[in-house]
Write a protein that holds these residues in place. Structure first.
Motif, short mmCIF file in Angstrom:
data_model
loop_
_atom_site.label_atom_id
_atom_site.label_comp_id
_atom_site.label_asym_id
_atom_site.label_seq_id
_atom_site.Cartn_x
_atom_site.Cartn_y
_atom_site.Cartn_z
N LEU A 128 14.90 -30.41 34.56
CA LEU A 128 14.78 -30.09 33.14
C LEU A 128 16.06 -29.42 32.72
O LEU A 128 16.52 -28.47 33.36
CB LEU A 128 13.58 -29.17 32.90
N LYS A 129 16.67 -29.90 31.65
CA LYS A 129 17.90 -29.30 31.16
C LYS A 129 17.74 -28.97 29.68
O LYS A 129 17.95 -29.82 28.82
CB LYS A 129 19.09 -30.23 31.34
N PRO A 130 17.34 -27.74 29.39
CA PRO A 130 17.24 -27.34 27.98
C PRO A 130 18.62 -27.28 27.34
O PRO A 130 19.64 -27.24 28.03
CB PRO A 130 16.60 -25.96 28.03
N ASP A 131 18.65 -27.27 26.03
CA ASP A 131 19.93 -27.20 25.31
C ASP A 131 20.54 -25.81 25.37
O ASP A 131 21.75 -25.66 25.53
CB ASP A 131 19.74 -27.59 23.84
N ARG A 132 19.73 -24.81 25.19
CA ARG A 132 20.21 -23.42 25.16
C ARG A 132 19.16 -22.48 25.71
O ARG A 132 17.96 -22.77 25.67
CB ARG A 132 20.52 -22.96 23.72
N ILE A 133 19.65 -21.34 26.16
CA ILE A 133 18.77 -20.23 26.52
C ILE A 133 19.42 -18.97 25.94
O ILE A 133 20.64 -18.84 25.93
CB ILE A 133 18.56 -20.12 28.05
N PHE A 134 18.61 -18.09 25.41
CA PHE A 134 19.10 -16.81 24.91
C PHE A 134 17.97 -15.81 25.04
O PHE A 134 16.83 -16.16 25.36
CB PHE A 134 19.60 -16.90 23.46
N GLY A 135 18.29 -14.57 24.85
CA GLY A 135 17.27 -13.54 24.97
C GLY A 135 17.43 -12.49 23.89
O GLY A 135 18.45 -12.41 23.21
N ILE A 136 16.39 -11.69 23.76
CA ILE A 136 16.41 -10.53 22.87
C ILE A 136 15.90 -9.35 23.67
O ILE A 136 14.83 -9.41 24.27
CB ILE A 136 15.55 -10.74 21.61
N GLN A 137 16.70 -8.29 23.68
CA GLN A 137 16.26 -7.05 24.31
C GLN A 137 15.73 -6.16 23.21
O GLN A 137 16.42 -5.87 22.24
CB GLN A 137 17.41 -6.36 25.04
N TYR A 138 14.49 -5.73 23.38
CA TYR A 138 13.82 -4.90 22.38
C TYR A 138 14.24 -3.44 22.55
O TYR A 138 14.76 -3.05 23.59
CB TYR A 138 12.30 -5.06 22.52
N HIS A 186 20.98 -14.06 16.31
CA HIS A 186 21.93 -13.01 16.69
C HIS A 186 22.21 -12.07 15.51
O HIS A 186 22.14 -10.85 15.63
CB HIS A 186 23.21 -13.65 17.20
N LEU A 187 22.51 -12.66 14.36
CA LEU A 187 22.79 -11.83 13.18
C LEU A 187 21.58 -10.99 12.77
O LEU A 187 21.74 -9.87 12.29
CB LEU A 187 23.24 -12.72 12.01
N ALA A 188 20.38 -11.52 12.96
CA ALA A 188 19.17 -10.78 12.61
C ALA A 188 18.97 -9.55 13.50
O ALA A 188 18.28 -8.61 13.11
CB ALA A 188 17.94 -11.68 12.69
N THR A 189 19.59 -9.55 14.68
CA THR A 189 19.45 -8.40 15.58
C THR A 189 20.49 -7.32 15.35
O THR A 189 20.30 -6.18 15.77
CB THR A 189 19.54 -8.84 17.06
#
Length: 186
Positions: free
Chosen positions: A166-176, A125-128
């Protein structure tokens, strides 16, 4: 507590929201999220300490906690303090309309794992920030999809089809910058 009255500032609200949406984070991350408005890291650390100690608040208690698990790590006394929100900070977020029901939940049972995930997502997040890329939080993705994080995955073993949750720990995205979105599951 010294009895000092704590009034929530915009920086505090942003800290609470980042802790809610990412999970427990070291102070250095919190400061990084607000360094443009609060340049002095010493003063910002003093404010985090006040939010941890002072209970003379609108909600009658402290806003930040320091998870005890952080002190079980190697050289804990020489690391940045890790903060998390308290139920009073949750009330502040709800009142401000910044509470997100589908934000990642943490458990004390797997604190180190949850802490690592929070650091990973917060780092990305900080890198974006300020780059033209936009970090997309888990709650935004799940709200738009109208579903939870668990889903069934089909697979075959010896030609016989099965499905398993299936239960992943997290999901996130990056919009370019070109508006294309990539989702990441960890």
């Amino acid at each position: 507590s010294t009895g000092k009255r704590i009034i929530i500032q915009p920086r505090d609200l942003l800290w609470f929201e980042m802790l809610h949406r990412h999970g427990a984070l070291p102070f250095s991350y919190l400061h990084e999220f607000t360094k443009e408005t609060a340049r002095n890291p010493k003063r910002a650390q003093d404010r985090a300490t006040e939010l941890f100690h002072e209970d003379n608040t609108q909600y009658g208690g402290t806003y930040l906690a320091r998870p005890f698990q952080q002190f079980m790590t190697l050289d804990a006394r020489y690391q940045n303090l890790v903060y998390d929100i308290t139920p009073r900070a949750e009330e502040v977020l709800k009142e401000a309309g910044r509470w997100h029901e589908r934000a990642p939940l943490t458990s004390n049972r797997h604190w180190r794992h949850d802490f690592m995930l929070a650091c990973i997502t917060a780092s990305i997040h900080l890198a974006t920030v300020g780059t033209g890329y936009r970090f997309i939080f888990q709650d935004e993705i799940l709200d738009r999809a109208g579903t939870g994080l668990t889903f069934n995955v089909p697979y075959a073993i010896n030609g016989k089809r099965h499905e398993h949750p299936l239960k992943p720990d997290r999901i996130f995205g990056i919009q370019y910058p070109n508006k294309k979105v990539r989702l990441f599951i960890v």
